[in-house]
Design a protein around this motif. Structure first.
Motif, short mmCIF file in Angstrom:
data_model
loop_
_atom_site.label_atom_id
_atom_site.label_comp_id
_atom_site.label_asym_id
_atom_site.label_seq_id
_atom_site.Cartn_x
_atom_site.Cartn_y
_atom_site.Cartn_z
N ALA A 184 0.83 -1.21 0.00
CA ALA A 184 0.00 0.00 0.00
C ALA A 184 0.86 1.25 0.00
O ALA A 184 0.57 2.23 -0.71
N MET A 185 1.93 1.25 0.79
CA MET A 185 2.81 2.42 0.88
C MET A 185 3.60 2.65 -0.41
O MET A 185 4.02 3.77 -0.68
N SER A 186 3.78 1.60 -1.19
CA SER A 186 4.58 1.73 -2.41
C SER A 186 3.93 2.65 -3.43
O SER A 186 4.60 3.11 -4.37
N VAL A 187 2.64 2.95 -3.27
CA VAL A 187 1.95 3.82 -4.23
C VAL A 187 1.84 5.26 -3.70
O VAL A 187 1.26 6.12 -4.36
N ASP A 191 7.74 11.68 -0.17
CA ASP A 191 7.95 12.75 0.80
C ASP A 191 6.82 12.87 1.82
O ASP A 191 6.80 13.82 2.62
N ILE A 192 5.90 11.93 1.87
CA ILE A 192 4.79 12.01 2.82
C ILE A 192 5.28 11.67 4.22
O ILE A 192 6.01 10.70 4.42
N ILE A 236 -7.83 -1.86 3.30
CA ILE A 236 -8.10 -0.43 3.40
C ILE A 236 -7.09 0.14 4.38
O ILE A 236 -7.07 -0.26 5.55
N ALA A 237 -6.25 1.03 3.93
CA ALA A 237 -5.18 1.58 4.76
C ALA A 237 -5.29 3.11 4.76
O ALA A 237 -5.29 3.74 3.70
#
Length: 241
Positions: A184-187, A191-192, A236-237
């Motif tokens: 999920a984080m890969s998308v 810089d978030i 859902i993240a």
């Protein structure tokens, strides 16, 4: 209550020398599996009893990211049980000062792996190993993550499909909890800055499955949903900024 001490490894940090969210998740997973193993109700026990605990949802709050080489203490404890759902808290503290760095709340379903459905009859030995402590009194959200209606929302960004590979699979033969979040984080943009996190695990994914990610952008959060080919959510993240 169960704890283990560790040190933030180079392999666990991001480019800013702070522990990644996925590494924090892995620490929490390790902590509860260590507790099970040390209590004699670990992986071999599950194989024999054709059962396991599957993560349903969790929330992670980050007060301060652990940093490279910091000595930390990871702790977990069972804080509630109803029907086939077990509730569990986690914390990460600075081992030298006792400062609370990260804390979490989670819910797990006890599942019969032969029938692939929840099982109410949790063995007494497991309940005795985990015991029960008071829940952590912190600012956890209640209710489910708010998800936009697909047909009514035009703010979503549809990204390239993701194929589940062998390195994503754990001993339960589906995508590992931490790997799901890593996918999920890969998308998300690099810089978030993530200060909190919630996830709901809706469906298992196995080797060869294709996941279709959508990102919903808001001023204070990013919502990543991994769908199957029929537009049913599998993960859902919600990443709080």
């Amino acid at each position: 209550m169960y704890s283990f001490d560790t040190r933030v490894r180079f392999s666990e940090i991001t480019e800013n020398k702070k522990m990644s969210l996925v590494a924090i998740i892995n620490c929490f997973q390790d902590c509860c599996t260590y507790e099970a193993e040390d209590g004699g109700v670990g992986l071999d026990w599950f194989d024999t009893h054709h059962s396991t605990w599957m993560l349903v949802n969790w929330q992670i709050k980050i007060k301060k990211y652990p940093v490279f080489c910091q000595n930390i203490k990871v702790t977990t404890w069972a804080c509630g049980f109803r029907a086939f759902i077990g509730k569990r808290n986690f914390t990460i503290e600075d081992r030298e000062t006792g400062e609370l760095l990260v804390y979490a709340y989670s819910e797990w379903a006890y599942v019969n792996t032969e029938k692939n459905r929840p099982e109410r009859n949790v063995p007494e030995k497991e309940l005795n190993v985990y015991g029960m402590k008071e829940p952590l009194q912190m600012d956890f959200e209640t209710g489910k993550i708010e998800v936009p209606q697909l047909e009514a929302d035009d703010s979503a960004t549809l990204l390239n499909p993701i194929t589940v590979t062998r390195t994503d699979i754990d001993t339960n033969h589906h995508v590992n909890n931490g790997k799901y979040i890593e996918l999920a984080m890969s998308v998300l943009p690099d810089d978030i800055r993530i200060n909190g996190f919630r996830a709901e695990y809706k469906q298992q994914s196995v080797l060869g499955d294709t996941l279709y990610p959508k990102v919903y952008s808001y001023s204070d959060r990013r919502l990543v949903i991994l769908y199957d080919e029929n537009s049913n959510p599998k993960l859902i993240a919600e990443f709080l900024l």
